[in-house]
Structure formats: C-alpha cells, structure tokens
Design a protein around this motif. Structure first.
Motif, PDB file in Angstrom:
ATOM      1  N   UNK A 126      41.565  44.228  52.468  1.00 59.94           N
ATOM      2  CA  UNK A 126      40.316  44.050  53.287  1.00 59.94           C
ATOM      3  C   UNK A 126      40.130  44.263  55.024  1.00 59.94           C
ATOM      4  N   UNK A 127      41.187  43.955  55.688  1.00 58.01           N
ATOM      5  CA  UNK A 127      41.316  44.239  56.897  1.00 58.01           C
ATOM      6  C   UNK A 127      41.156  45.610  57.442  1.00 58.01           C
ATOM      7  N   UNK A 128      41.673  46.460  56.509  1.00 55.97           N
ATOM      8  CA  UNK A 128      41.869  47.964  56.654  1.00 55.97           C
ATOM      9  C   UNK A 128      40.739  48.447  56.372  1.00 55.97           C
ATOM     10  N   UNK A 166      39.613  48.899  40.508  1.00 57.20           N
ATOM     11  CA  UNK A 166      40.574  48.522  39.365  1.00 57.20           C
ATOM     12  C   UNK A 166      42.156  49.079  39.318  1.00 57.20           C
ATOM     13  N   UNK A 167      42.180  50.197  40.097  1.00 55.02           N
ATOM     14  CA  UNK A 167      43.816  50.871  40.085  1.00 55.02           C
ATOM     15  C   UNK A 167      44.190  50.569  41.614  1.00 55.02           C
ATOM     16  N   UNK A 182      48.827  45.161  44.519  1.00 55.35           N
ATOM     17  CA  UNK A 182      49.183  44.112  45.269  1.00 55.35           C
ATOM     18  C   UNK A 182      50.535  44.157  45.709  1.00 55.35           C
ATOM     19  N   UNK A 183      51.351  44.729  45.041  1.00 55.99           N
ATOM     20  CA  UNK A 183      52.877  44.823  45.556  1.00 55.99           C
ATOM     21  C   UNK A 183      53.071  45.840  46.556  1.00 55.99           C
ATOM     22  N   UNK A 184      52.027  46.740  46.946  1.00 54.87           N
ATOM     23  CA  UNK A 184      52.079  47.481  48.027  1.00 54.87           C
ATOM     24  C   UNK A 184      51.122  47.270  49.289  1.00 54.87           C
TER      25      UNK A 184
END
Length: 104
Positions: A43-45, A28-29, A34-36
């Motif tokens: 997902x890749x990470x 949730x947090x 998404x701005x970061x």
C-alpha cells in the motif's frame, strides 16, 4: 486481504479481460504474496507511485486500502511530505487533501 472485485463490478461487461487481470492477477496473485511484501508495504509503495504520477482518483482508492492495511495517518503524512520534494509540491497538496478526508 479481501478478494478484489472492482474490475468485474466496474468493467466486467465492457472489458472482461482487463477486469479479470485486475481482480485475479494484480490483486489475486501479486497482492497476495504476503511472504514477500506485506499488504501494508504494498500500500505504501502503491500510494507513493500513484502520487508521484498525479493519479489522484486511483490514489484515493489506494489510500483507503492503505488505511485498511494498517498505514497510519502519521505514516501517510510522512510519505506525502517526503515525496513532495521528489514528485512536486502541487501533487503533495492534492495528496494531502485526499489524506485529510480519508485519515481524519
């Protein structure tokens, strides 16, 4: 990103605080920032970390999320191939088996 409810669905009655942290804090947090980092990059990470640790049940779930977040088959293949040299060849084989099921 779709609201995560897996924690409450699977562990809500048994471990309610963990379920809350999973659904509300992690997804949730943290995932919503998404701005970061984009959901695709997260997902890749996440897939890289789970593969490196050999956590294949969780990797399967996150590969599915990665696909939803726009990670392509070619990108997942490259991620696994690259990590084979750092995380281990057997882990790459296991990850490829999952990726083949999910991305084919």
């Amino acid at each position: 990103m779709k609201k995560q409810t897996a924690g409450r669905e699977r562990l809500g009655d048994f471990a309610p605080k963990f379920a809350e942290l999973n659904d509300d804090v992690l997804f949730g947090e943290v995932w919503s920032r998404e701005d970061r980092l984009s959901p695709r990059d997260r997902s890749m990470i996440t897939c890289a970390s789970l593969m490196s640790q050999g956590l294949f049940p969780q990797l399967e779930s996150h590969m599915k999320i990665a696909k939803q977040n726009g990670v392509t088959k070619d990108e997942m293949v490259e991620l696994i191939t690259h990590l084979a040299f750092y995380a281990g060849w057997p882990k790459a084989w296991s990850a490829f088996n999952l990726a083949k099921e999910i991305f084919d």
